[in-house]
Motif scaffolding. Structure first.
Motif, mmCIF file in Angstrom:
data_model
loop_
_atom_site.group_PDB
_atom_site.id
_atom_site.type_symbol
_atom_site.label_atom_id
_atom_site.label_comp_id
_atom_site.label_asym_id
_atom_site.label_seq_id
_atom_site.Cartn_x
_atom_site.Cartn_y
_atom_site.Cartn_z
ATOM 1 N N ALA A 1 46.466 16.237 59.546
ATOM 2 C CA ALA A 1 46.476 17.087 58.296
ATOM 3 C C ALA A 1 45.308 18.074 58.631
ATOM 4 N N LEU A 2 44.268 17.805 59.284
ATOM 5 C CA LEU A 2 43.084 18.540 59.851
ATOM 6 C C LEU A 2 43.549 19.465 60.754
ATOM 7 N N ALA A 3 44.326 18.916 61.789
ATOM 8 C CA ALA A 3 44.936 19.969 62.589
ATOM 9 C C ALA A 3 45.839 20.946 62.255
ATOM 10 N N LEU A 4 46.449 20.574 61.188
ATOM 11 C CA LEU A 4 47.414 21.621 60.503
ATOM 12 C C LEU A 4 46.678 22.596 59.718
ATOM 13 N N LEU A 5 45.580 22.082 59.177
ATOM 14 C CA LEU A 5 44.692 22.898 58.418
ATOM 15 C C LEU A 5 44.060 24.093 59.341
ATOM 16 N N ALA A 6 43.629 23.584 60.366
ATOM 17 C CA ALA A 6 42.776 24.589 61.488
ATOM 18 C C ALA A 6 43.770 25.246 62.075
ATOM 19 N N ALA A 7 45.208 25.149 62.250
ATOM 20 C CA ALA A 7 46.227 25.663 62.848
ATOM 21 C C ALA A 7 46.672 26.913 61.652
ATOM 22 N N ALA A 8 46.633 26.600 60.382
ATOM 23 C CA ALA A 8 47.076 27.593 59.533
ATOM 24 C C ALA A 8 45.795 28.267 59.016
ATOM 25 N N ARG A 9 44.876 27.875 59.657
ATOM 26 C CA ARG A 9 43.522 28.842 59.167
ATOM 27 C C ARG A 9 43.214 29.171 57.762
ATOM 28 N N VAL A 10 43.240 27.537 57.298
ATOM 29 C CA VAL A 10 43.190 27.713 55.855
ATOM 30 C C VAL A 10 41.753 28.072 55.547
ATOM 31 N N PRO A 11 41.379 28.644 54.335
ATOM 32 C CA PRO A 11 40.003 28.924 54.248
ATOM 33 C C PRO A 11 39.051 27.585 54.032
ATOM 34 N N PRO A 12 37.801 27.811 54.102
ATOM 35 C CA PRO A 12 36.667 26.705 54.304
ATOM 36 C C PRO A 12 37.204 25.656 53.353
ATOM 37 N N PHE A 13 36.964 24.395 53.524
ATOM 38 C CA PHE A 13 37.167 23.523 52.326
ATOM 39 C C PHE A 13 36.023 22.199 52.657
ATOM 40 N N GLU A 14 36.279 21.474 51.720
ATOM 41 C CA GLU A 14 35.038 20.281 51.505
ATOM 42 C C GLU A 14 36.013 18.926 52.083
ATOM 43 N N SER A 15 35.502 18.183 52.858
ATOM 44 C CA SER A 15 36.107 16.817 53.272
ATOM 45 C C SER A 15 35.406 15.989 52.349
ATOM 46 N N VAL A 16 36.306 15.031 52.026
ATOM 47 C CA VAL A 16 35.608 13.876 50.963
ATOM 48 C C VAL A 16 36.475 12.681 51.499
ATOM 49 N N TRP A 17 35.611 11.627 52.031
ATOM 50 C CA TRP A 17 36.119 10.459 52.296
ATOM 51 C C TRP A 17 36.276 9.401 50.980
ATOM 52 N N ILE A 18 37.353 8.921 50.896
ATOM 53 C CA ILE A 18 37.439 7.846 49.536
ATOM 54 C C ILE A 18 37.211 6.473 49.742
ATOM 55 N N ASP A 19 36.824 5.929 50.959
ATOM 56 C CA ASP A 19 36.527 4.587 51.528
ATOM 57 C C ASP A 19 35.564 3.999 50.685
ATOM 58 N N ASP A 20 34.617 4.653 50.460
ATOM 59 C CA ASP A 20 33.438 3.722 49.635
ATOM 60 C C ASP A 20 33.355 4.076 48.307
ATOM 61 N N ASP A 21 34.241 4.850 47.504
ATOM 62 C CA ASP A 21 34.214 5.146 46.102
ATOM 63 C C ASP A 21 35.552 4.480 45.480
ATOM 64 N N ALA A 22 35.373 3.690 44.477
ATOM 65 C CA ALA A 22 36.195 2.989 43.694
ATOM 66 C C ALA A 22 37.167 3.845 42.909
ATOM 67 N N GLY A 23 36.467 4.907 42.430
ATOM 68 C CA GLY A 23 37.472 5.723 41.555
ATOM 69 C C GLY A 23 38.163 6.717 42.432
ATOM 70 N N LEU A 24 37.925 7.063 43.516
ATOM 71 C CA LEU A 24 38.686 8.154 44.369
ATOM 72 C C LEU A 24 39.889 7.006 45.036
ATOM 73 N N GLU A 25 39.325 5.601 45.447
ATOM 74 C CA GLU A 25 40.093 4.933 46.082
ATOM 75 C C GLU A 25 41.351 4.730 45.032
ATOM 76 N N ALA A 26 41.054 4.525 43.734
ATOM 77 C CA ALA A 26 42.043 4.279 42.610
ATOM 78 C C ALA A 26 43.066 5.307 42.536
ATOM 79 N N ARG A 27 42.117 6.513 42.732
ATOM 80 C CA ARG A 27 43.052 7.845 42.090
ATOM 81 C C ARG A 27 44.144 8.100 43.547
ATOM 82 N N TYR A 28 43.320 8.064 44.773
ATOM 83 C CA TYR A 28 44.104 8.563 45.889
ATOM 84 C C TYR A 28 44.840 7.564 46.678
#
Length: 75
Positions: free
Chosen positions: A17-44
Motif C-alpha cells: 500500500a505504501l508503494a502504491l501511495l508513493a507511485a500515485a503521489r498521494v498528498p501527505p498522510f499520517e501513518s498510524v500503527w494499530i499494533d499497540d492500541d486496543a481500540g484501533l485493533e478492534a476497529r481495523y
C-alpha cells in the motif's frame, strides 16, 4: 483532506500500500500503527492497511488499486 494510513509493523500488504501511495503521489498522510492500541485493533484488525480521510469520515480498505486510490483522493 487529512489522510491517515492505518497499518501494522512487519506487514507485507502495508508495504504494498505504501508503494502504491508513493507511485500515485498521494498528498501527505499520517501513518498510524494499530499494533499497540486496543481500540484501533478492534476497529481495523485484519482490514489493514486502511486509508482514511478523517475530514470526510470515509475509508478505503485494502486491497485497492491505483484507480480506486485516485478516485478516493480526488473525491
Amino acid at each position: 483532506m487529512r489522510l491517515i494510513l492505518f497499518q501494522r509493523d512487519d506487514c507485507r500488504l502495508c508495504d504494498e500500500a505504501l508503494a502504491l501511495l508513493a507511485a500515485a503521489r498521494v498528498p501527505p498522510f499520517e501513518s498510524v500503527w494499530i499494533d499497540d492500541d486496543a481500540g484501533l485493533e478492534a476497529r481495523y484488525g485484519e482490514r489493514v492497511p486502511v486509508l482514511r480521510d478523517a475530514d470526510a469520515d470515509r475509508e478505503l480498505n485494502w486491497p485497492f488499486c491505483a484507480q480506486a486510490l485516485s478516485d478516493f483522493v480526488l473525491r
